[in-house]
Design an enzyme around this catalytic site. Structure first.
Site, PDB file in Angstrom:
ATOM      1  N   LYS A  87       2.868  -8.943  -2.397  1.00  0.00           N
ATOM      2  CA  LYS A  87       2.996  -7.530  -2.024  1.00  0.00           C
ATOM      3  C   LYS A  87       3.764  -6.802  -3.135  1.00  0.00           C
ATOM      4  CE  LYS A  87       3.889  -5.258   2.400  1.00  0.00           C
ATOM      5  NZ  LYS A  87       4.741  -5.344   3.584  1.00  0.00           N
TER       6      LYS A  87
HETATM    7  C1  E4P Z   1       3.872  -3.014   5.989  1.00  0.00           C
HETATM    8  O1  E4P Z   1       3.443  -3.981   5.401  1.00  0.00           O
HETATM    9  C2  E4P Z   1       5.292  -2.788   6.272  1.00  0.00           C
HETATM   10  O2  E4P Z   1       5.949  -4.027   6.359  1.00  0.00           O
HETATM   11  C3  E4P Z   1       5.528  -2.111   7.594  1.00  0.00           C
HETATM   12  O3  E4P Z   1       4.345  -1.863   8.294  1.00  0.00           O
HETATM   13  C4  E4P Z   1       6.521  -1.020   7.594  1.00  0.00           C
HETATM   14  O4  E4P Z   1       6.652  -0.540   8.901  1.00  0.00           O
HETATM   15  P1  E4P Z   1       7.903   0.324   9.408  1.00  0.00           P
HETATM   16  O5  E4P Z   1       7.707   1.729   8.939  1.00  0.00           O
HETATM   17  O6  E4P Z   1       7.845   0.230  10.896  1.00  0.00           O
HETATM   18  O7  E4P Z   1       9.134  -0.303   8.813  1.00  0.00           O
END
Ligand code: E4P
Length: 218
Positions: A87
């Site tokens: 990522k």
């Molecule tokens: C995506 O890969 C992120 O980890 C995640 O969806 C972020 O979500 P949040 O805005 O609830 O922290």
């Protein structure tokens, strides 16, 4: 649409997996820290455990922000398990890293996408997944779902191969809307997934069926 769970919590991953509908996992540094994972070895072991629990793509985020370090970190992450997806944040060096990973056969997920322009750039650089953050866009007073629709239209029109991974999903309705608008994947905590099960008429209907079933047993 694929279902990913957005957590590093092993119990929740297992619960979603046991439902039989889980296609993968996304994590981020905040989610890993929440589980109390500390140190490089513990981090690698945690990802390995997740990969052994779920047969599907598992996103593991790099912590560095310069090209060389992101590539070095990504190589270590990718070596943990064949299902690891590196990522990478949507920054200039991140774009360079996405291209490098794509050229070297390492799968990637470009995170922190908040605009169609960013989604175009990530797809162009060869990202396998592109993650628009729906809930955080909604939090800032814009419409996160509008972005999903816009990216889906652009990718279809231009033939980009990147999969749209609707992230920062906060509710069951978000999942339904993301599916309607053409997201390839949604990632969210366990609750919005379980929320899809619920409808009061299902509960009322089942209570009546069970009641009538009892009548046939005497
Ligand atoms: C995506 O890969 C992120 O980890 C995640 O969806 C972020 O979500 P949040 O805005 O609830 O922290």
């Amino acid at each position: 649409m694929k279902f990913f769970i957005d957590t590093a919590n092993l119990a929740q991953i297992k619960e979603a997996h046991d439902l039989g509908i889980l296609d993968g996992v996304t994590t981020n540094p905040s989610l890993m820290a929440k589980e109390g994972v500390k140190g490089d070895e513990a981090i690698r072991n945690h990802y390995k455990t997740i990969c052994e629990l779920v047969d599907g793509d598992v996103s593991a985020e790099v912590f560095s922000t310069d090209f060389e370090s992101m590539v070095a970190e990504g190589k270590v992450l990718a070596a943990i398990h064949p299902n690891i997806v590196v990522k990478v944040p949507m920054i200039k060096d991140g774009i360079k890293a996405l291209k490098w990973f794509s050229d070297n056969g390492i799968k990637t997920n470009c995170t922190l996408i908040f605009s169609a322009g960013q989604a175009i750039l990530a797809a162009k650089a060869g990202a396998n997944y592109v993650s628009p953050f729906i809930g955080r866009i909604d939090d800032s007073g814009w419409d996160g779902m509008e972005l999903i629709g816009q990216i889906a239209q652009i990718y279809a029109l231009q033939g980009f191969k990147a999969e749209i991974l609707a992230a920062s999903i906060r509710s069951s309705l978000h999942i339904v809307r993301a599916a309607e608008l053409g997201a390839n994947v949604c990632t969210c905590p366990l609750e919005p997934i379980l929320g899809l099960l619920k409808h009061p008429l299902t509960d009322i209907g089942l209570a009546k069926f069970l009641d009538d079933a009892k009548k046939m047993q005497h």
